[in-house]
Structures are given as C-alpha cells and as structure tokens.
Design a protein around this motif. Structure first.
Motif, PDB file in Angstrom:
ATOM      1  N   UNK A  63       6.254  -9.983 -15.959  1.00 21.91           N
ATOM      2  CA  UNK A  63       6.856  -9.848 -14.636  1.00 21.91           C
ATOM      3  C   UNK A  63       7.966  -8.793 -14.614  1.00 21.91           C
ATOM      4  N   UNK A  64       8.754  -8.724 -15.682  1.00 22.73           N
ATOM      5  CA  UNK A  64       9.781  -7.675 -15.745  1.00 22.73           C
ATOM      6  C   UNK A  64       9.134  -6.293 -15.805  1.00 22.73           C
ATOM      7  N   UNK A  65       8.045  -6.174 -16.533  1.00 23.97           N
ATOM      8  CA  UNK A  65       7.327  -4.895 -16.585  1.00 23.97           C
ATOM      9  C   UNK A  65       6.783  -4.525 -15.214  1.00 23.97           C
ATOM     10  N   UNK A  66       6.208  -5.486 -14.507  1.00 20.68           N
ATOM     11  CA  UNK A  66       5.715  -5.226 -13.150  1.00 20.68           C
ATOM     12  C   UNK A  66       6.858  -4.841 -12.219  1.00 20.68           C
ATOM     13  N   UNK A  67       7.979  -5.520 -12.378  1.00 24.92           N
ATOM     14  CA  UNK A  67       9.148  -5.189 -11.561  1.00 24.92           C
ATOM     15  C   UNK A  67       9.553  -3.732 -11.772  1.00 24.92           C
ATOM     16  N   UNK A  68       9.604  -3.315 -13.025  1.00 25.87           N
ATOM     17  CA  UNK A  68      10.011  -1.940 -13.322  1.00 25.87           C
ATOM     18  C   UNK A  68       8.971  -0.915 -12.885  1.00 25.87           C
ATOM     19  N   UNK A  69       7.689  -1.238 -13.028  1.00 29.21           N
ATOM     20  CA  UNK A  69       6.634  -0.292 -12.648  1.00 29.21           C
ATOM     21  C   UNK A  69       6.574  -0.066 -11.142  1.00 29.21           C
ATOM     22  N   UNK A  70       6.779  -1.107 -10.360  1.00 29.56           N
ATOM     23  CA  UNK A  70       6.587  -1.002  -8.915  1.00 29.56           C
ATOM     24  C   UNK A  70       7.883  -0.878  -8.119  1.00 29.56           C
ATOM     25  N   UNK A  71       9.003  -0.794  -8.807  1.00 28.63           N
ATOM     26  CA  UNK A  71      10.282  -0.652  -8.118  1.00 28.63           C
ATOM     27  C   UNK A  71      10.341   0.693  -7.396  1.00 28.63           C
ATOM     28  N   UNK A  72      10.898   0.696  -6.208  1.00 21.97           N
ATOM     29  CA  UNK A  72      11.051   1.933  -5.429  1.00 21.97           C
ATOM     30  C   UNK A  72      12.344   2.601  -5.859  1.00 21.97           C
ATOM     31  N   UNK A  73      12.234   3.652  -6.654  1.00 19.11           N
ATOM     32  CA  UNK A  73      13.400   4.337  -7.197  1.00 19.11           C
ATOM     33  C   UNK A  73      13.966   5.382  -6.250  1.00 19.11           C
ATOM     34  N   UNK A  74      13.253   5.708  -5.191  1.00 15.95           N
ATOM     35  CA  UNK A  74      13.754   6.668  -4.204  1.00 15.95           C
ATOM     36  C   UNK A  74      14.647   5.936  -3.208  1.00 15.95           C
ATOM     37  N   UNK A  75      15.570   6.683  -2.618  1.00 14.17           N
ATOM     38  CA  UNK A  75      16.451   6.056  -1.630  1.00 14.17           C
ATOM     39  C   UNK A  75      15.741   5.865  -0.294  1.00 14.17           C
ATOM     40  N   UNK A  76      14.707   6.661  -0.035  1.00 18.76           N
ATOM     41  CA  UNK A  76      13.928   6.524   1.196  1.00 18.76           C
ATOM     42  C   UNK A  76      12.469   6.320   0.800  1.00 18.76           C
ATOM     43  N   UNK A  77      11.868   5.164   1.169  1.00 20.75           N
ATOM     44  CA  UNK A  77      10.465   4.934   0.812  1.00 20.75           C
ATOM     45  C   UNK A  77       9.554   6.008   1.388  1.00 20.75           C
ATOM     46  N   UNK A  78       8.518   6.347   0.614  1.00 20.14           N
ATOM     47  CA  UNK A  78       7.575   7.386   1.044  1.00 20.14           C
ATOM     48  C   UNK A  78       6.629   6.900   2.136  1.00 20.14           C
ATOM     49  N   UNK A  79       6.213   5.671   2.061  1.00 14.02           N
ATOM     50  CA  UNK A  79       5.236   5.164   3.027  1.00 14.02           C
ATOM     51  C   UNK A  79       5.381   3.655   3.153  1.00 14.02           C
ATOM     52  N   UNK A 128       7.580  -2.232  -3.232  1.00 17.69           N
ATOM     53  CA  UNK A 128       8.971  -2.607  -3.501  1.00 17.69           C
ATOM     54  C   UNK A 128       9.183  -4.104  -3.374  1.00 17.69           C
ATOM     55  N   UNK A 129       8.537  -4.710  -2.374  1.00 17.49           N
ATOM     56  CA  UNK A 129       8.640  -6.168  -2.221  1.00 17.49           C
ATOM     57  C   UNK A 129       7.935  -6.885  -3.364  1.00 17.49           C
ATOM     58  N   UNK A 130       6.802  -6.348  -3.799  1.00 17.80           N
ATOM     59  CA  UNK A 130       6.099  -6.919  -4.956  1.00 17.80           C
ATOM     60  C   UNK A 130       6.998  -6.853  -6.186  1.00 17.80           C
ATOM     61  N   UNK A 131       7.665  -5.716  -6.368  1.00 18.64           N
ATOM     62  CA  UNK A 131       8.580  -5.536  -7.485  1.00 18.64           C
ATOM     63  C   UNK A 131       9.712  -6.556  -7.431  1.00 18.64           C
ATOM     64  N   UNK A 132      10.297  -6.730  -6.265  1.00 19.86           N
ATOM     65  CA  UNK A 132      11.380  -7.689  -6.093  1.00 19.86           C
ATOM     66  C   UNK A 132      10.913  -9.107  -6.391  1.00 19.86           C
ATOM     67  N   UNK A 133       9.762  -9.483  -5.884  1.00 23.19           N
ATOM     68  CA  UNK A 133       9.223 -10.823  -6.139  1.00 23.19           C
ATOM     69  C   UNK A 133       8.948 -11.042  -7.622  1.00 23.19           C
ATOM     70  N   UNK A 134       8.395 -10.031  -8.291  1.00 24.89           N
ATOM     71  CA  UNK A 134       8.129 -10.155  -9.730  1.00 24.89           C
ATOM     72  C   UNK A 134       9.435 -10.334 -10.499  1.00 24.89           C
ATOM     73  N   UNK A 135      10.443  -9.561 -10.156  1.00 26.59           N
ATOM     74  CA  UNK A 135      11.736  -9.681 -10.823  1.00 26.59           C
ATOM     75  C   UNK A 135      12.396 -11.023 -10.591  1.00 26.59           C
TER      76      UNK A 135
END
Length: 181
Positions: free
Chosen positions: A89-105, A112-119
């Motif tokens: 779950x921590x790996x999924x959190x890191x892989x899917x985290x939105x690192x940009x300040x403005x989401x692309x789409x 980003x929500x999937x990442x947050x839920x995994x974390x």
C-alpha cells in the motif's frame, strides 16, 4: 517520499518502545502547529478559522472513538501478512501520488485519491499492530498530518513561497535521514 519514510520510521520506533506516547503527542502537536502557521491559518478570516477548528475537532473525535477498534483490526492476521500489505500500500501510495501542484486531468485527480486511500489504509494497518489505544490515536493523527495535510501544505508553499518550500524540503529530507540512522 519523505513523509512516508518519516511516518514508517516513527511507527517502527513506537512499536519497539523507543518513543513514548507523550513524545509522540508532542510531535503531532508540533507538526500541526508549524503546518498551520506555514499555511497562514492565523491570517484567515474568522469563518475559515471556525471551519478549520470544526474539521480538526471532528477528525480528533473520530480518531478517539475509532482507536480501540483500529487497534484490534488485524489481531487474527500474521505479522508477515500485515507487513506485506503495508509495503504494498505504501508503494501504491508513492506510485500514484500527484506530485504536481496542479493536476493534469480528471484521471490524475482520481489517482491522487487512490494514492491517499492506499496511504491511509497502510497507516491503519500499521496502527493496528500498536500496543495501546493512545499510540493508535497518535499514529493515525500523524499519518493524517503527513499523508493528507503535508501535500496540501506543499502545494500552498509552491504557489506562495519558493523559499519556504525549499526550506520545508530540506527539513523533511534531513529528518527522514536522521530517523533512518
């Protein structure tokens, strides 16, 4: 990456009994206070301050009520299973985290929500292995600060102050390295 590293290191120290409940409470309060001032919460209007305070009280109350349940959540599972799930779950959190300040789409917002839920689920699994309800409450509070509030603070600082953003990054990387020693 540093927020996850700090969270996992502090949790491991708590599991090994190397930090006390009182110290962890101090860390939670210090992080929340510094984050609040860095995000200019004292400058907000009265209505926004009240909304922020209400959210904090609701979150705190929820964590207090659910801590005993969370502590016993994985009693019937082996340590290996829980450790594997936490790392996954921590790996999924890191892989899917939105690192940009403005989401692309819209899709990146969903990721980003999937990442947050995994974390957050990883933090619940880790907290369920702790020895006391107070530790569970404090670790879940720390995970909320590091996995939910910290990215919001970073986005705010990226927009408002490059210097403060760099200072925060240096502090976080230094703290992560120190905790891993």
């Amino acid at each position: 990456i540093t927020a996850v590293t700090i969270f996992l290191a502090v949790t491991m120290y708590a599991m090994q009994g190397q930090i006390s409940e009182r110290f962890l409470a101090f860390v939670d309060i210090a992080i929340a206070s510094v984050g609040g001032f860095a995000a200019n919460i004292p400058q907000l209007s009265g209505k926004l301050k009240l909304e922020s305070a209400t959210t904090i009280y609701l979150l705190t109350g929820t964590l207090v009520v659910l801590a005993p349940v969370m502590r016993t959540l994985t009693e019937s599972y082996s340590d290996d299973t829980v450790t594997f799930l936490v790392m996954l779950l921590c790996s999924l959190h890191l892989m899917f985290h939105e690192y940009r300040s403005i989401p692309r789409s819209i899709l990146s917002g969903s990721l980003g929500m999937f990442s947050l839920n995994a974390g957050m689920f990883a933090s619940i699994l880790v907290a369920s292995r702790l020895s006391s309800d107070v530790f569970v409450f404090e670790i879940l509070g720390l995970s909320t600060l590091l996995l939910v509030c910290f990215p919001l603070l970073r986005q705010f600082l990226i927009r408002e102050s490059e210097k403060q953003n760099v200072m925060l990054a240096v502090v976080m990387v230094s703290l992560a390295f120190f905790l891993l020693l």
